[in-house]
Design an enzyme around this catalytic site. Structure first.
Site, PDB file in Angstrom:
ATOM      1  N   LYS A   1     -14.772  -4.164   8.304  1.00  0.00           N
ATOM      2  CA  LYS A   1     -15.022  -4.793   7.004  1.00  0.00           C
ATOM      3  C   LYS A   1     -14.065  -5.944   6.754  1.00  0.00           C
ATOM      4  O   LYS A   1     -14.398  -6.910   6.048  1.00  0.00           O
ATOM      5  CB  LYS A   1     -14.974  -3.755   5.891  1.00  0.00           C
ATOM      6  CG  LYS A   1     -13.649  -3.007   5.750  1.00  0.00           C
ATOM      7  CD  LYS A   1     -12.686  -3.651   4.776  1.00  0.00           C
ATOM      8  CE  LYS A   1     -11.361  -2.901   4.743  1.00  0.00           C
ATOM      9  NZ  LYS A   1     -10.376  -3.522   3.821  1.00  0.00           N
TER      10      LYS A   1
ATOM     11  N   THR B   1     -13.925  -5.541  -0.357  1.00  0.00           N
ATOM     12  CA  THR B   1     -13.125  -6.502   0.396  1.00  0.00           C
ATOM     13  C   THR B   1     -13.804  -7.860   0.481  1.00  0.00           C
ATOM     14  O   THR B   1     -13.133  -8.889   0.531  1.00  0.00           O
ATOM     15  CB  THR B   1     -12.840  -5.963   1.814  1.00  0.00           C
ATOM     16  OG1 THR B   1     -12.360  -4.630   1.710  1.00  0.00           O
ATOM     17  CG2 THR B   1     -11.795  -6.799   2.513  1.00  0.00           C
TER      18      THR B   1
ATOM     19  N   TRP C   1       0.819  -1.205   0.000  1.00  0.00           N
ATOM     20  CA  TRP C   1       0.000   0.000   0.000  1.00  0.00           C
ATOM     21  C   TRP C   1       0.856   1.260   0.000  1.00  0.00           C
ATOM     22  O   TRP C   1       0.571   2.225  -0.711  1.00  0.00           O
ATOM     23  CB  TRP C   1      -0.939  -0.045   1.188  1.00  0.00           C
ATOM     24  CG  TRP C   1      -2.070   0.948   1.212  1.00  0.00           C
ATOM     25  CD1 TRP C   1      -2.578   1.541   2.325  1.00  0.00           C
ATOM     26  CD2 TRP C   1      -2.852   1.445   0.112  1.00  0.00           C
ATOM     27  NE1 TRP C   1      -3.624   2.375   1.991  1.00  0.00           N
ATOM     28  CE2 TRP C   1      -3.810   2.337   0.627  1.00  0.00           C
ATOM     29  CE3 TRP C   1      -2.818   1.230  -1.261  1.00  0.00           C
ATOM     30  CZ2 TRP C   1      -4.728   3.025  -0.159  1.00  0.00           C
ATOM     31  CZ3 TRP C   1      -3.731   1.904  -2.059  1.00  0.00           C
ATOM     32  CH2 TRP C   1      -4.672   2.787  -1.507  1.00  0.00           C
TER      33      TRP C   1
ATOM     34  N   ARG D   1      -6.991  -9.890   0.775  1.00  0.00           N
ATOM     35  CA  ARG D   1      -6.254 -10.838   1.621  1.00  0.00           C
ATOM     36  C   ARG D   1      -7.167 -11.482   2.653  1.00  0.00           C
ATOM     37  O   ARG D   1      -7.061 -12.685   2.937  1.00  0.00           O
ATOM     38  CB  ARG D   1      -5.119 -10.123   2.336  1.00  0.00           C
ATOM     39  CG  ARG D   1      -4.088  -9.486   1.434  1.00  0.00           C
ATOM     40  CD  ARG D   1      -3.112  -8.660   2.262  1.00  0.00           C
ATOM     41  NE  ARG D   1      -2.308  -7.789   1.425  1.00  0.00           N
ATOM     42  CZ  ARG D   1      -1.581  -6.800   1.877  1.00  0.00           C
ATOM     43  NH1 ARG D   1      -1.547  -6.562   3.186  1.00  0.00           N
ATOM     44  NH2 ARG D   1      -0.872  -6.038   1.063  1.00  0.00           N
TER      45      ARG D   1
END
Length: 331
Positions: free
Chosen positions: A189, A246, A11, A253
């Site tokens: 989330k 997500t 990121w 991930r």
């Protein structure tokens, strides 16, 4: 403007690439081998392979030097490293005029604190600070694909001015003054993504996934309001937007953790194979504990926590959720 991105993970590298189109960027790498590869090949082969890092981005391993040149600091370490990074910044006696952004999502392990509280405890209340969050995969940001994020600060004027400064045609940034709400959306989330991964891995179907996302959003809103967030925040980018991405995206991930749990792999195996941090793993425990302590009903989160940390099988967790009594939908 001079931006320093602290941590050259996926990121951090993606943001450095995106912001380098309009700003002078320094990317600090903690790992010497990562920094060396970045300098020699202009590619982060360990954390973000396949994307060229522009020559204009300075690669640094000296933390103090990277910080000293910054007009805006962006902390891109995983949540587990946020407090130690903030302490390192405090030790440098960083000028209060230098604003600080962070992009990690979750609750601190052991304390259950949101990132802004960690920053407040380590750096004080005088500095302008903000969280940058929303539906975003590093791979797509690095590739220049359109992405929209929320920049949240307690001071809306600061959030608005900083969002305008960083905003671009491909990386669009919107301002908010609901800092706890944006942080809760980004944290919880990930737990729901593990749940949908389990559901998909067990072959429960698209209907079940849609139900989990919808009921999961209700859990996020209940928990977020208890943490001081506003309900409308969870209908925006940092809430439902991040949740949908997500839970459904193949690059997630946390969803991959759920898929692997459904396949019968142990958590240790999963994390070793993943090679990256999946924040939902530790966040599930912290959210479940806080929810119980505050009397907040979060059955999906409780089920994920039980699978990850208390030995419940993925199949048993699904059966537990399906056996719950029906309720009024808004409850």
């Amino acid at each position: 403007m001079n931006l320093s991105v602290l941590a050259a993970g996926a990121w951090g590298t993606a943001l450095a690439i995106a912001f380098s189109e309009r700003h002078r960027v320094t990317l600090w790498a903690r790992e010497d081998d990562v920094a060396q590869t970045l300098r020699e090949t202009r590619e982060n082969r360990r954390f973000l392979p396949g994307h060229r890092v522009p020559e204009s981005i300075a690669i640094a391993t000296d933390f103090q030097a990277a910080v000293a040149s910054a007009e805006i600091l962006i902390i891109a370490v995983p949540l587990a490293g946020l407090r130690s990074t903030a302490r390192a910044l405090a030790a440098l006696d960083l000028p209060a005029a230098v604003p600080l952004l962070w992009v990690c999502k979750g609750l601190e392990a052991g304390s259950g604190k949101l990132p802004h509280t960690v920053i407040l405890e380590e750096l004080g209340a005088e500095r302008s600070c903000a969280a940058l969050s929303g539906p975003s995969f590093a791979d797509e940001v690095a590739a220049g694909k359109p992405t929209a994020l929320t920049l949240a600060a307690a001071n809306l004027d600061f959030a608005t001015a900083t969002a305008r400064l960083l905003h671009g045609p491909k990386l669009r940034i919107y301002a908010s003054d609901d800092l706890p709400g944006v942080e809760v959306g980004g944290a919880v989330k990930n737990v729901l993504a593990i749940a949908t991964g389990i559901s998909d891995g067990l072959g429960l179907g698209d209907n079940a996934r849609a139900a989990l996302i919808t009921r999961g959003l209700a859990e996020i809103a209940r928990f977020g309001q208890a943490c001081g967030g506003r309900r409308e925040t969870f209908m925006g980018l940092a809430g439902v937007g991040d949740l949908i991405l997500t839970c459904a995206g193949d690059l997630s991930r946390n969803r991959r953790v759920g898929l692997s749990l459904a396949a019968g792999k142990t958590l240790t195996q999963i994390l070793d194979e993943l090679g990256h941090v999946a924040e939902g793993v530790s966040t599930a425990r912290e959210v479940a504990q806080l929810a119980r302590a505050r009397g907040i009903e979060m059955p999906i989160t409780e089920a994920v926590d039980a699978v990850l940390h208390h030995g419940l099988s993925a199949t048993a967790a699904a059966e537990r959720l399906l056996a719950r009594d029906p309720k009024i939908e808004s409850a």
